[in-house]
Structures are given as C-alpha cells and as structure tokens.
Design a protein around this motif. Structure first.
Motif, PDB file in Angstrom:
ATOM      1  N   GLY A  97     -36.835  57.483 -19.507  1.00  9.91           N
ATOM      2  CA  GLY A  97     -35.917  56.922 -18.527  1.00  9.91           C
ATOM      3  C   GLY A  97     -36.236  55.484 -18.178  1.00  9.91           C
ATOM      4  O   GLY A  97     -37.253  54.919 -18.599  1.00  9.91           O
ATOM      5  N   LEU A  98     -35.341  54.912 -17.382  1.00 15.94           N
ATOM      6  CA  LEU A  98     -35.442  53.516 -16.968  1.00 15.94           C
ATOM      7  C   LEU A  98     -34.934  53.386 -15.541  1.00 15.94           C
ATOM      8  O   LEU A  98     -33.878  53.927 -15.194  1.00 15.94           O
ATOM      9  CB  LEU A  98     -34.589  52.649 -17.910  1.00 15.94           C
ATOM     10  CG  LEU A  98     -34.464  51.151 -17.616  1.00 15.94           C
ATOM     11  CD1 LEU A  98     -35.826  50.458 -17.690  1.00 15.94           C
ATOM     12  CD2 LEU A  98     -33.482  50.505 -18.596  1.00 15.94           C
ATOM     13  N   ILE A  99     -35.705  52.689 -14.693  1.00 15.57           N
ATOM     14  CA  ILE A  99     -35.306  52.405 -13.308  1.00 15.57           C
ATOM     15  C   ILE A  99     -35.222  50.888 -13.154  1.00 15.57           C
ATOM     16  O   ILE A  99     -36.184  50.177 -13.446  1.00 15.57           O
ATOM     17  CB  ILE A  99     -36.325  52.966 -12.298  1.00 15.57           C
ATOM     18  CG1 ILE A  99     -36.507  54.473 -12.491  1.00 15.57           C
ATOM     19  CG2 ILE A  99     -35.882  52.669 -10.858  1.00 15.57           C
ATOM     20  CD1 ILE A  99     -37.639  55.073 -11.653  1.00 15.57           C
ATOM     21  N   LEU A 100     -34.066  50.410 -12.689  1.00 16.61           N
ATOM     22  CA  LEU A 100     -33.853  48.975 -12.472  1.00 16.61           C
ATOM     23  C   LEU A 100     -33.404  48.776 -11.025  1.00 16.61           C
ATOM     24  O   LEU A 100     -32.219  48.825 -10.719  1.00 16.61           O
ATOM     25  CB  LEU A 100     -32.787  48.441 -13.442  1.00 16.61           C
ATOM     26  CG  LEU A 100     -33.102  48.557 -14.933  1.00 16.61           C
ATOM     27  CD1 LEU A 100     -31.877  48.217 -15.774  1.00 16.61           C
ATOM     28  CD2 LEU A 100     -34.269  47.638 -15.307  1.00 16.61           C
ATOM     29  N   PRO A 101     -34.350  48.559 -10.100  1.00 18.19           N
ATOM     30  CA  PRO A 101     -34.002  48.534  -8.678  1.00 18.19           C
ATOM     31  C   PRO A 101     -33.094  47.384  -8.254  1.00 18.19           C
ATOM     32  O   PRO A 101     -32.499  47.443  -7.186  1.00 18.19           O
ATOM     33  CB  PRO A 101     -35.360  48.438  -7.979  1.00 18.19           C
ATOM     34  CG  PRO A 101     -36.307  47.932  -8.997  1.00 18.19           C
ATOM     35  CD  PRO A 101     -35.802  48.414 -10.318  1.00 18.19           C
ATOM     36  N   ASP A 102     -32.976  46.342  -9.092  1.00 21.40           N
ATOM     37  CA  ASP A 102     -32.130  45.206  -8.696  1.00 21.40           C
ATOM     38  C   ASP A 102     -30.732  45.268  -9.295  1.00 21.40           C
ATOM     39  O   ASP A 102     -29.954  44.327  -9.162  1.00 21.40           O
ATOM     40  CB  ASP A 102     -32.802  43.876  -9.058  1.00 21.40           C
ATOM     41  CG  ASP A 102     -33.058  43.706 -10.552  1.00 21.40           C
ATOM     42  OD1 ASP A 102     -33.128  44.739 -11.268  1.00 21.40           O
ATOM     43  OD2 ASP A 102     -33.211  42.555 -11.007  1.00 21.40           O
ATOM     44  N   VAL A 103     -30.388  46.390  -9.944  1.00 23.87           N
ATOM     45  CA  VAL A 103     -29.046  46.505 -10.533  1.00 23.87           C
ATOM     46  C   VAL A 103     -28.183  47.395  -9.650  1.00 23.87           C
ATOM     47  O   VAL A 103     -28.433  48.604  -9.542  1.00 23.87           O
ATOM     48  CB  VAL A 103     -29.117  47.089 -11.964  1.00 23.87           C
ATOM     49  CG1 VAL A 103     -27.702  47.321 -12.519  1.00 23.87           C
ATOM     50  CG2 VAL A 103     -29.894  46.146 -12.878  1.00 23.87           C
TER      51      VAL A 103
END
Length: 260
Positions: free
Chosen positions: A121-127
């Motif tokens: 998985g991938l987490i992109l908190p600024d998107v």
C-alpha cells in the motif's frame, strides 16, 4: 503474500501499525527494526520515505526526515532495502510519503516497483480526495492499496471518501501535525461509524497515540492504532542501540491493541 486488510484478521480483528522513517538512523537499522517489530506483534508496518518538507509531520518526524536525507537515503536505496526485507519477512507493509516524492520518481514507475518488491500500500497525507485519481489510477492498475485519510473536520465528506477507499481508512485523531498528545478528545467512534455506514472497511486511528492505554482506547473504538512519533523518539534517544528498545515498546503497544 498477505495484503493490507489481512493485517486486521488476527484473533480480535485489531491491528497495531507502527511507523518508522526509512534511513533513520540508517537503512541497516531500519531493516533490523522491521524484523524486530514484526516479531514483537506488529500487524502492518508503515515505512516512511523521507521528504524535505513533510507537512503533516510534527518536529519529531520532521527531524528524522532531515537526518535520513542528510545520510544519503534515496527512494531507490529504500526499494533495495525492501527487497532484502522480503527475503526474510512477509509482514504487510505500506509506504508513507508525499506526492512530490512519487511525482519526482515517476508515478507509474514508483507504484509498479512498489508492487514488484512486495509493498502492499501507499499513504500520501498531502493528497486530498479530489486529487487522488492521478495516483489511484496506477495503484489499482498494479494492485496496491492507496490508503485514504479522514480528519475530524471531514464529516460531510467521510462517506464519500470511505466509499472509494482501499485497504483501510486512516482516521486522523486530531487536527494539526503528527506527534504524541496527552489525550485524544475527538469522537473517534462517530468517525468510524460514518465510514462503516459507507463501506465495510477497517479503520485505524493515528496521530497522537503514545502509550498502551491510549492505543487500547483507540482500538476499542476502531480496528487499530497507528503509532509513529513515540517510536521515532525512542530511535532518537538510543540511536544505533534502539532496536531492542523499540521491540519492547512495540510489544507493549501490540499487546494492548490485541487485548482491546
């Protein structure tokens, strides 16, 4: 290999999810920390890819980002580390980083390699949700989960975000940046209820959890607890000798979550 949602399929359906910054204090220590945390009962591990301007992070993780970058950590070196980890350990893992890191590398290339080396998985908190499609197009193509975040202020949007979520929903416990807090006052139960009304998907709570009691409290109201700053503080304190100390802390936290 187990996927993101498998992290929530243990005996009580609750996951303990630690976060560490890759390359802090070194990639060799990061690799050892992954094995130690998996052995201590972690269900899923977030590996941070350092970025020069990590806007969601408090001072503890910001400093770890800076030190890792100063030490010469690159995305490619982190990919190589994950390949080594995957020869020895199959715990579910997700990357947590920022849009610029992925853009700079090449979005499709980044996602494709992440899948090939065994990340789930991938987490992109600024998107924001409205801009996730430029990433989810590729995460869905290659079969890794783009983890959605919900904040206490996003009540009207929670159902919309949840309907389109993959893997698990990251419930941000409080406004502001990451860091340890003395107590969490957000109505986590209400946030989780809104998610579950929209989709049957696990919800894990992060931001501000720093001790077993808070972790257990959050796990009772959700499907798991995410802890980063408290672990990074231990790494900062003990440096190259941090692995047994982190293992001990993760075991306490995981035991608390699994008994919630």
């Amino acid at each position: 290999m187990a996927g993101v949602t498998d992290a929530f399929k243990n005996k009580n359906g609750k996951a303990f999810i630690p976060f560490i910054t890759s390359g802090y204090p070194s990639l060799d220590i990061t690799e050892q920390l992954v094995y130690a945390m998996a052995d201590a009962g972690a269900d899923l591990i977030e590996l941070g890819i350092p970025f020069s301007d990590p806007t969601a992070e408090g001072p503890v993780i910001q400093e770890a980002n800076t030190k890792a970058l100063e030490g010469g950590v690159t995305t490619d070196k982190i990919f190589e580390m994950v390949k080594r980890i995957r020869k020895n350990c199959d715990i579910p893992m997700v990357f947590m980083t920022y849009a610029n890191v992925v853009f700079h590398y090449g979005t499709e290339k980044f996602v494709k390699i992440s899948k090939e080396i065994g990340m789930q998985g991938l987490i992109l908190p600024d998107v924001p949700f409205e801009e996730k499609e430029e990433f989810s197009t590729y995460t869905r193509k290659y079969g890794i989960d783009l983890i959605s975040l919900i904040a206490p202020t996003s009540h009207d949007r929670i159902r919309t975000i949840a309907k389109d979520a993959d893997g698990f929903v990251y419930c941000v416990s409080s406004l502001g940046v990451t860091g340890t807090r003395s107590k969490i006052t957000t109505d986590i139960g209400a946030m989780v209820k809104l998610v579950k009304e929209a989709k049957d998907i696990p919800c894990a709570v992060g931001f501000g959890i720093s001790n077993p009691q808070t972790a257990a409290d959050m796990a009772k109201k959700s499907d798991g607890a995410i802890v980063g700053s408290a672990i990074i503080k231990i790494i900062t304190k003990y440096g190259n000798d941090c692995v047994p100390k982190v293992r001990e802390f993760v075991k306490e936290m995981a035991d608390a979550v699994h008994s919630a």
